[in-house]
Design an enzyme around this catalytic site. Structure first.
Site, PDB file in Angstrom:
ATOM      1  N   ARG A  71       0.819  -1.220   0.000  1.00  0.00           N
ATOM      2  CA  ARG A  71       0.000   0.000   0.000  1.00  0.00           C
ATOM      3  C   ARG A  71       0.848   1.263   0.000  1.00  0.00           C
ATOM      4  NH1 ARG A  71      -3.991  -3.562   2.768  1.00  0.00           N
ATOM      5  NH2 ARG A  71      -2.660  -3.503   4.606  1.00  0.00           N
ATOM      6  N   GLU A 108       2.521 -10.529  14.422  1.00  0.00           N
ATOM      7  CA  GLU A 108       1.707 -11.238  15.411  1.00  0.00           C
ATOM      8  C   GLU A 108       2.042 -12.737  15.434  1.00  0.00           C
ATOM      9  OE1 GLU A 108      -2.240 -10.123  14.807  1.00  0.00           O
ATOM     10  OE2 GLU A 108      -2.881 -10.894  16.750  1.00  0.00           O
TER      11      GLU A 108
HETATM   12  P1  AMP Z   1       2.225  -1.511  11.880  1.00  0.00           P
HETATM   13  O1  AMP Z   1       3.492  -2.249  11.522  1.00  0.00           O
HETATM   14  O2  AMP Z   1       1.507  -2.091  13.054  1.00  0.00           O
HETATM   15  O3  AMP Z   1       2.456  -0.021  12.009  1.00  0.00           O
HETATM   16  O4  AMP Z   1       1.212  -1.739  10.669  1.00  0.00           O
HETATM   17  C1  AMP Z   1       1.322  -0.996   9.505  1.00  0.00           C
HETATM   18  C2  AMP Z   1       0.986  -1.788   8.281  1.00  0.00           C
HETATM   19  O5  AMP Z   1      -0.164  -2.621   8.461  1.00  0.00           O
HETATM   20  C3  AMP Z   1       0.657  -0.831   7.148  1.00  0.00           C
HETATM   21  O6  AMP Z   1       1.307  -1.304   5.982  1.00  0.00           O
HETATM   22  C4  AMP Z   1      -0.850  -0.881   7.021  1.00  0.00           C
HETATM   23  O7  AMP Z   1      -1.210  -1.000   5.667  1.00  0.00           O
HETATM   24  C5  AMP Z   1      -1.303  -2.120   7.793  1.00  0.00           C
HETATM   25  N1  AMP Z   1      -2.312  -1.846   8.847  1.00  0.00           N
HETATM   26  C6  AMP Z   1      -2.169  -2.088  10.167  1.00  0.00           C
HETATM   27  N2  AMP Z   1      -3.281  -1.781  10.853  1.00  0.00           N
HETATM   28  C7  AMP Z   1      -4.170  -1.302   9.958  1.00  0.00           C
HETATM   29  C8  AMP Z   1      -5.517  -0.781  10.049  1.00  0.00           C
HETATM   30  N3  AMP Z   1      -6.181  -0.693  11.196  1.00  0.00           N
HETATM   31  N4  AMP Z   1      -6.100  -0.359   8.902  1.00  0.00           N
HETATM   32  C9  AMP Z   1      -5.439  -0.433   7.727  1.00  0.00           C
HETATM   33  N5  AMP Z   1      -4.193  -0.914   7.576  1.00  0.00           N
HETATM   34  C10 AMP Z   1      -3.548  -1.351   8.672  1.00  0.00           C
END
Ligand code: AMP
Length: 184
Positions: A71, A108
């Site tokens: 994305r 996770e």
């Molecule tokens: P993180 O590593 O937890 O910051 O997760 C970021 C990645 O996971 C990004 O590439 C987002 O596209 C996806 N992501 C995580 N949580 C969400 C959410 N609630 N809504 C949309 N995309 C998410």
């Protein structure tokens, strides 16, 4: 037949925020997924994302813009083009064809690995790493560790959306600047 051209509407952050779709319980129960496809399908939102980030980074001497699969590949190349710098993909393990440098991070369930081409960056680079959304920050933190291996001059990070309650930005050391366009 005469072609109809769509009138340009200048968006506000609130208008863009209202267009992003909330999908409850995706990809699993308890997660409120921020679905950006409803914004990407709208040319006024796309322009707003690209112009806001371009304005933020045009005076920072950026030499390359990096996008995180997948994305992060939507807006980053547009901004790279507007700033007249190159775009570099950071991809999941096994997707890049030439020699790579990799970095792993806790997800996770087990470890995830991201990769970048070994010849994509050099010590003179000032880079901006982009992803669509900041949640816990784990993905971007791994990308920052990956890019640090090149000893680049400076690393900026940017997101379209930040989930503030998760405090992901606290993961980053002060020298890593974190910008997000929409706070949720
Ligand atoms: P993180 O590593 O937890 O910051 O997760 C970021 C990645 O996971 C990004 O590439 C987002 O596209 C996806 N992501 C995580 N949580 C969400 C959410 N609630 N809504 C949309 N995309 C998410």
């Amino acid at each position: 037949m005469e072609q109809q051209t769509k009138k340009i509407h200048i968006m506000t952050a609130q208008e863009v925020k209202n267009i992003i779709r909330d999908v409850p319980d995706f990809p699993k129960k308890g997660i409120l997924f921020k679905d950006l496809t409803t914004a990407f399908i709208n040319p006024d939102c796309m322009r707003w994302f690209a112009e806001e980030l371009t304005a933020e980074y045009e005076k920072k001497g950026i030499t390359k813009i990096l996008g995180i699969e997948s994305r992060g590949f939507v807006i980053a190349p547009i901004v790279a083009n507007k700033l007249n710098v190159g775009f570099v993909p950071i991809r999941k393990k096994g997707k890049l064809p030439a020699e790579v440098i990799e970095e792993s991070y806790e997800k996770e369930y087990g470890l995830d690995t991201i990769e970048i081409h070994k010849d994509a960056l050099c010590e003179d680079d000032i880079v901006m790493i982009h992803d669509d959304l900041l949640a816990t920050g784990g993905t971007m933190e791994a990308a920052v560790r990956l890019v640090k291996k090149f000893n680049v001059k400076k690393i900026y990070t940017s997101f379209l959306v930040e989930l503030e309650d998760l405090k992901g930005r606290e993961l980053f050391e002060p020298e890593i600047e974190v910008t997000s366009l929409i706070k949720c």
